[in-house]
Write an enzyme that holds these catalytic residues in place. Sequence first.
Site, PDB file in Angstrom:
ATOM      1  N   LYS A  13      92.553  32.152  33.725  1.00 23.20           N
ATOM      2  CA  LYS A  13      92.910  33.579  33.865  1.00 23.20           C
ATOM      3  C   LYS A  13      93.947  33.776  34.970  1.00 23.20           C
ATOM      4  CE  LYS A  13      88.643  34.829  34.724  1.00 23.20           C
ATOM      5  NZ  LYS A  13      88.041  33.481  34.712  1.00 23.20           N
ATOM      6  N   ARG A  88      83.368  42.425  34.696  1.00 20.78           N
ATOM      7  CA  ARG A  88      82.560  41.222  34.468  1.00 20.78           C
ATOM      8  C   ARG A  88      81.148  41.543  34.081  1.00 20.78           C
ATOM      9  NH1 ARG A  88      85.599  37.503  38.178  1.00 20.78           N
ATOM     10  NH2 ARG A  88      84.491  35.569  37.951  1.00 20.78           N
ATOM     11  N   ARG A 128      91.306  21.816  40.858  1.00 19.64           N
ATOM     12  CA  ARG A 128      92.106  22.989  41.223  1.00 19.64           C
ATOM     13  C   ARG A 128      92.438  22.997  42.718  1.00 19.64           C
ATOM     14  NH1 ARG A 128      90.244  28.943  39.774  1.00 19.64           N
ATOM     15  NH2 ARG A 128      88.302  28.301  40.773  1.00 19.64           N
ATOM     16  N   ARG A 161      88.681  25.504  46.672  1.00 15.79           N
ATOM     17  CA  ARG A 161      87.714  26.584  46.851  1.00 15.79           C
ATOM     18  C   ARG A 161      86.291  26.047  47.014  1.00 15.79           C
ATOM     19  NH1 ARG A 161      89.202  31.042  42.301  1.00 15.79           N
ATOM     20  NH2 ARG A 161      86.921  31.114  42.215  1.00 15.79           N
ATOM     21  N   ARG A 172      78.026  29.175  37.876  1.00 19.20           N
ATOM     22  CA  ARG A 172      78.964  30.255  37.495  1.00 19.20           C
ATOM     23  C   ARG A 172      79.070  30.369  35.970  1.00 19.20           C
ATOM     24  NH1 ARG A 172      83.943  28.267  40.657  1.00 19.20           N
ATOM     25  NH2 ARG A 172      85.084  29.956  39.643  1.00 19.20           N
TER      26      ARG A 172
HETATM   27  P1  AP5 Z   1      92.592  29.204  36.948  1.00 29.85           P
HETATM   28  O1  AP5 Z   1      93.771  29.885  36.370  1.00 29.85           O
HETATM   29  O2  AP5 Z   1      92.422  29.238  38.423  1.00 29.85           O
HETATM   30  O3  AP5 Z   1      91.244  29.707  36.208  1.00 29.85           O
HETATM   31  P2  AP5 Z   1      90.478  31.078  36.320  1.00 29.85           P
HETATM   32  O4  AP5 Z   1      90.040  31.447  34.949  1.00 29.85           O
HETATM   33  O5  AP5 Z   1      91.278  32.098  37.069  1.00 29.85           O
HETATM   34  O6  AP5 Z   1      89.239  30.575  37.149  1.00 29.85           O
HETATM   35  P3  AP5 Z   1      88.446  31.226  38.372  1.00 29.85           P
HETATM   36  O7  AP5 Z   1      87.495  30.153  38.842  1.00 29.85           O
HETATM   37  O8  AP5 Z   1      89.374  31.813  39.404  1.00 29.85           O
HETATM   38  O9  AP5 Z   1      87.685  32.353  37.689  1.00 29.85           O
HETATM   39  P4  AP5 Z   1      86.442  33.028  38.145  1.00 29.85           P
HETATM   40  O10 AP5 Z   1      86.438  34.148  37.201  1.00 29.85           O
HETATM   41  O11 AP5 Z   1      85.212  32.217  38.197  1.00 29.85           O
HETATM   42  O12 AP5 Z   1      86.721  33.310  39.712  1.00 29.85           O
HETATM   43  P5  AP5 Z   1      87.292  34.594  40.485  1.00 29.85           P
HETATM   44  O13 AP5 Z   1      88.266  34.087  41.461  1.00 29.85           O
HETATM   45  O14 AP5 Z   1      87.683  35.662  39.554  1.00 29.85           O
HETATM   46  O15 AP5 Z   1      92.624  27.675  36.422  1.00 29.85           O
HETATM   47  C1  AP5 Z   1      91.669  26.744  36.865  1.00 29.85           C
HETATM   48  C2  AP5 Z   1      92.350  25.358  37.032  1.00 29.85           C
HETATM   49  O16 AP5 Z   1      92.756  24.895  35.750  1.00 29.85           O
HETATM   50  C3  AP5 Z   1      93.613  25.397  37.901  1.00 29.85           C
HETATM   51  O17 AP5 Z   1      93.674  24.218  38.675  1.00 29.85           O
HETATM   52  C4  AP5 Z   1      94.766  25.421  36.882  1.00 29.85           C
HETATM   53  O18 AP5 Z   1      95.937  24.767  37.403  1.00 29.85           O
HETATM   54  C5  AP5 Z   1      94.165  24.627  35.737  1.00 29.85           C
HETATM   55  N1  AP5 Z   1      94.661  25.070  34.427  1.00 29.85           N
HETATM   56  C6  AP5 Z   1      94.885  26.350  34.034  1.00 29.85           C
HETATM   57  N2  AP5 Z   1      95.315  26.370  32.755  1.00 29.85           N
HETATM   58  C7  AP5 Z   1      95.325  25.071  32.343  1.00 29.85           C
HETATM   59  C8  AP5 Z   1      95.680  24.429  31.120  1.00 29.85           C
HETATM   60  N3  AP5 Z   1      96.107  25.120  30.053  1.00 29.85           N
HETATM   61  N4  AP5 Z   1      95.546  23.088  31.053  1.00 29.85           N
HETATM   62  C9  AP5 Z   1      95.117  22.366  32.111  1.00 29.85           C
HETATM   63  N5  AP5 Z   1      94.793  22.909  33.309  1.00 29.85           N
HETATM   64  C10 AP5 Z   1      94.897  24.257  33.402  1.00 29.85           C
HETATM   65  O19 AP5 Z   1      85.963  35.085  41.221  1.00 29.85           O
HETATM   66  C11 AP5 Z   1      85.387  34.328  42.257  1.00 29.85           C
HETATM   67  C12 AP5 Z   1      84.113  35.035  42.703  1.00 29.85           C
HETATM   68  O20 AP5 Z   1      84.401  36.365  43.173  1.00 29.85           O
HETATM   69  C13 AP5 Z   1      83.052  35.238  41.605  1.00 29.85           C
HETATM   70  O21 AP5 Z   1      82.237  34.101  41.425  1.00 29.85           O
HETATM   71  C14 AP5 Z   1      82.283  36.434  42.174  1.00 29.85           C
HETATM   72  O22 AP5 Z   1      81.405  36.025  43.216  1.00 29.85           O
HETATM   73  C15 AP5 Z   1      83.376  37.273  42.798  1.00 29.85           C
HETATM   74  N6  AP5 Z   1      83.926  38.246  41.847  1.00 29.85           N
HETATM   75  C16 AP5 Z   1      85.209  38.290  41.371  1.00 29.85           C
HETATM   76  N7  AP5 Z   1      85.342  39.307  40.511  1.00 29.85           N
HETATM   77  C17 AP5 Z   1      84.130  39.917  40.439  1.00 29.85           C
HETATM   78  C18 AP5 Z   1      83.636  41.027  39.680  1.00 29.85           C
HETATM   79  N8  AP5 Z   1      84.428  41.725  38.839  1.00 29.85           N
HETATM   80  N9  AP5 Z   1      82.330  41.375  39.834  1.00 29.85           N
HETATM   81  C19 AP5 Z   1      81.528  40.707  40.688  1.00 29.85           C
HETATM   82  N10 AP5 Z   1      81.935  39.637  41.404  1.00 29.85           N
HETATM   83  C20 AP5 Z   1      83.232  39.247  41.280  1.00 29.85           C
END
Ligand code: AP5
Length: 217
Positions: A13, A88, A128, A161, A172
């Site tokens: 994402k 979410r 990552r 991270r 997660r």
């Molecule tokens: P990346 O693009 O970073 O993936 P992502 O889907 O953004 O993963 P996240 O772990 O950031 O998502 P998340 O939803 O768990 O965490 P968030 O930060 O929102 O890609 C991942 C890796 O893969 C990278 O190394 C990239 O280079 C690689 N990659 C990408 N595409 C690829 C491809 N096609 N092929 C190969 N490699 C590839 O949230 C973190 C925390 O914040 C949550 O756990 C929660 O505690 C809190 N939080 C955030 N939002 C909320 C909410 N709305 N409500 C409650 N808590 C929340």
Amino acid sequence: MRLVLLGPPGAGKGTQAQFVAAERRVPKISTGDIFRANVSRGTELGVAAKKYMDAGDLVPDEVTIEMVRDRLGEEDCAHGFLLDGFPRTVPQAEVLGEILTEHGHPPVDVVLELVVDDDEVVRRLSGRRTCRTCNRVWHVDFDPPEVDNVCDVDRGELYQRDDDREEVVRHRLDVYAEQTAPLVAYYAQRGVLVGLDATGPVDDVTLRAIDALRRFA
Ligand code: AP5
């Protein structure tokens, strides 16, 4: 365009958000990035969020919703935005609809669901690395920077991270299945869900995403 990116942790994402938001010329709003910025600044919001994030749990809705409400009220969101990581939960989705109505906007136009399996998620998250200053996301094997641990964009330091340890990633994924996956049916019923195969090279996924969105003007 008012766009939501949905998908499990590691689906890509954040990676796709930066390209798609630039192509659509809308601000990218990542709740995870906003929380992490607050954690590193030691704000009250950051302190409240950190224990949930470290455990791989969702930050409570009341905290998250108010933060997003404020952000969506800013001027740059008047003509559209891309939300990465929000909503979410079903209550978050319902409040998002209310916030848009309050601001005189129509509902969300498209929800792009990035589809990948759990093994791929673990592979992606274990490698990552994220830039401390610009938040650009890299991968040690799939999308490496030119110099180890240095961001190509702004020469910032890359870090791993805390919530990317394998046991936290597995948790997660469970949280996603229980609390976030119901949004797939929620938005499908509203006719705005588009499923996207998020496997394969990053550039291919970007092209697929941009192509899918063209159908929505
Ligand atoms: P990346 O693009 O970073 O993936 P992502 O889907 O953004 O993963 P996240 O772990 O950031 O998502 P998340 O939803 O768990 O965490 P968030 O930060 O929102 O890609 C991942 C890796 O893969 C990278 O190394 C990239 O280079 C690689 N990659 C990408 N595409 C690829 C491809 N096609 N092929 C190969 N490699 C590839 O949230 C973190 C925390 O914040 C949550 O756990 C929660 O505690 C809190 N939080 C955030 N939002 C909320 C909410 N709305 N409500 C409650 N808590 C929340």
